[in-house]
Write a protein that holds these residues in place. Structure first.
Motif, PDB file in Angstrom:
ATOM      1  N   GLU A   7      22.340 -31.189  65.294  1.00 47.80           N
ATOM      2  CA  GLU A   7      21.187 -30.541  65.933  1.00 47.80           C
ATOM      3  C   GLU A   7      21.212 -29.033  65.724  1.00 47.80           C
ATOM      4  O   GLU A   7      20.174 -28.404  65.489  1.00 47.80           O
ATOM      5  N   LEU A   8      22.403 -28.439  65.821  1.00 44.12           N
ATOM      6  CA  LEU A   8      22.530 -27.000  65.603  1.00 44.12           C
ATOM      7  C   LEU A   8      22.174 -26.627  64.173  1.00 44.12           C
ATOM      8  O   LEU A   8      21.473 -25.634  63.922  1.00 44.12           O
ATOM      9  N   LEU A   9      22.661 -27.421  63.225  1.00 46.58           N
ATOM     10  CA  LEU A   9      22.348 -27.156  61.814  1.00 46.58           C
ATOM     11  C   LEU A   9      20.862 -27.311  61.542  1.00 46.58           C
ATOM     12  O   LEU A   9      20.266 -26.514  60.809  1.00 46.58           O
ATOM     13  N   ALA A  10      20.255 -28.359  62.145  1.00 45.90           N
ATOM     14  CA  ALA A  10      18.812 -28.578  61.966  1.00 45.90           C
ATOM     15  C   ALA A  10      18.020 -27.418  62.551  1.00 45.90           C
ATOM     16  O   ALA A  10      17.050 -26.931  61.966  1.00 45.90           O
ATOM     17  N   GLY A  11      18.437 -26.958  63.736  1.00 44.08           N
ATOM     18  CA  GLY A  11      17.758 -25.829  64.357  1.00 44.08           C
ATOM     19  C   GLY A  11      17.904 -24.561  63.543  1.00 44.08           C
ATOM     20  O   GLY A  11      16.951 -23.785  63.394  1.00 44.08           O
ATOM     21  N   LEU A  12      19.114 -24.337  62.996  1.00 43.62           N
ATOM     22  CA  LEU A  12      19.358 -23.164  62.162  1.00 43.62           C
ATOM     23  C   LEU A  12      18.508 -23.208  60.895  1.00 43.62           C
ATOM     24  O   LEU A  12      17.922 -22.193  60.486  1.00 43.62           O
ATOM     25  N   LEU A  13      18.428 -24.395  60.285  1.00 43.86           N
ATOM     26  CA  LEU A  13      17.624 -24.553  59.080  1.00 43.86           C
ATOM     27  C   LEU A  13      16.155 -24.286  59.374  1.00 43.86           C
ATOM     28  O   LEU A  13      15.458 -23.608  58.603  1.00 43.86           O
ATOM     29  N   LEU A  14      15.677 -24.803  60.527  1.00 43.61           N
ATOM     30  CA  LEU A  14      14.283 -24.584  60.909  1.00 43.61           C
ATOM     31  C   LEU A  14      14.011 -23.103  61.147  1.00 43.61           C
ATOM     32  O   LEU A  14      12.966 -22.581  60.734  1.00 43.61           O
ATOM     33  N   MET A  15      14.953 -22.406  61.774  1.00 41.87           N
ATOM     34  CA  MET A  15      14.774 -20.982  62.050  1.00 41.87           C
ATOM     35  C   MET A  15      14.750 -20.176  60.756  1.00 41.87           C
ATOM     36  O   MET A  15      13.900 -19.304  60.573  1.00 41.87           O
ATOM     37  N   VAL A  16      15.685 -20.479  59.844  1.00 41.54           N
ATOM     38  CA  VAL A  16      15.731 -19.764  58.567  1.00 41.54           C
ATOM     39  C   VAL A  16      14.465 -20.018  57.761  1.00 41.54           C
ATOM     40  O   VAL A  16      13.882 -19.094  57.178  1.00 41.54           O
TER      41      VAL A  16
END
Length: 254
Positions: free
Chosen positions: A9-18
């Motif tokens: 979830e953290l990686l997905a959120g980071l990818l979405l933010m980037v």
């Protein structure tokens, strides 16, 4: 398992933010330019360095006067532009020697260069005359997309080709693209039985074609470092979101 789920979830959120940070500036700039096009619609000016006179500037909707126009956007390209233009002009002159009906022009769009790009470009105008080589001066830097657009809008050819100033795509590959364009036009518009080489005009057909180096992608993947491939995938994702599916090569192409 919950730890793994949290990491995902953290990686997905980071990818979405980037992705959002990368896409937002593109959307904002596109919106801004859509409603601020005064500099875009300013008329292009061709200058003849031999006579020091301005040359009437054609528009893309005028009847074609040449078979092909090669549009070369250039920004601070004093080191790479001469070799590319030498190669391009040699190729075009060879085609003229083989086929007297072959006509061309090279339109160099100086996108506000701060180096000697302008003077080098005008050197080729002097050598090959303003009928064959022309320079558009944008005055200040607007970006590659606008440089291409301005060159296309003020070209005289039936075929309009964008060619990078660094010569990354070889100009003699133009014939491969030409053959495909002619084949598609005759097939898709069902004119195969009535169109011959003598009466076929490519300008009668609304076709946009791209010569792509994407077929070399697998070979490139094998030779790049893993983090370069990761960055490439991320860039492709941004292109997909901004331009839609089906565009694989946005960097090295005709």
């Amino acid at each position: 398992m919950w730890v793994l789920s949290m990491i995902v979830e953290l990686l997905a959120g980071l990818l979405l933010m980037v992705t959002s940070l990368l896409v937002f500036p593109i959307i904002f700039e596109s919106y801004k330019r859509r409603f601020n096009d005064k500099h875009v619609d300013a008329p292009a000016i061709f200058e003849d360095p031999n006579s020091l006179k301005q040359v009437p500037c054609p528009h893309i909707h005028d009847p074609a006067e040449k078979y092909v126009s090669l549009i070369v956007p250039a920004f601070n390209e004093e080191h790479r532009l001469p070799a590319t233009l030498d190669e391009t002009m040699n190729y075009l002159q060879q085609r003229v020697a083989k086929d007297k009906s072959f006509t061309y022009e090279v339109v160099i769009v100086d996108d506000g260069s701060a180096d000697a790009t302008k003077s080098l470009a005008f050197g080729f105008v002097k050598k090959y005359t303003v009928d064959n080589v022309r320079v558009i001066l944008l005055g200040r830097n607007h970006g590659k997309g606008e440089a291409i657009r301005k060159g296309m809008l003020n070209a005289r050819g039936e075929l309009l080709l964008m060619l990078d100033a660094d010569g990354a795509t070889k100009v003699n590959d133009l014939e491969k693209l030409e053959n495909q364009i002619h084949a598609v036009a005759k097939k898709e518009f069902n004119w195969g039985a009535t169109v011959t080489d003598s009466n076929f005009r490519i300008s009668d057909f609304p076709i946009a074609a791209f010569g792509s180096c994407a077929y070399l992608e697998e070979k490139a993947l094998a030779t790049r470092m893993w983090y370069c491939n990761l960055l490439m995938v991320g860039f492709h994702l941004v292109v997909l979101l901004a331009a839609g599916p089906g565009i694989r090569d946005t960097q090295v192409w005709f």
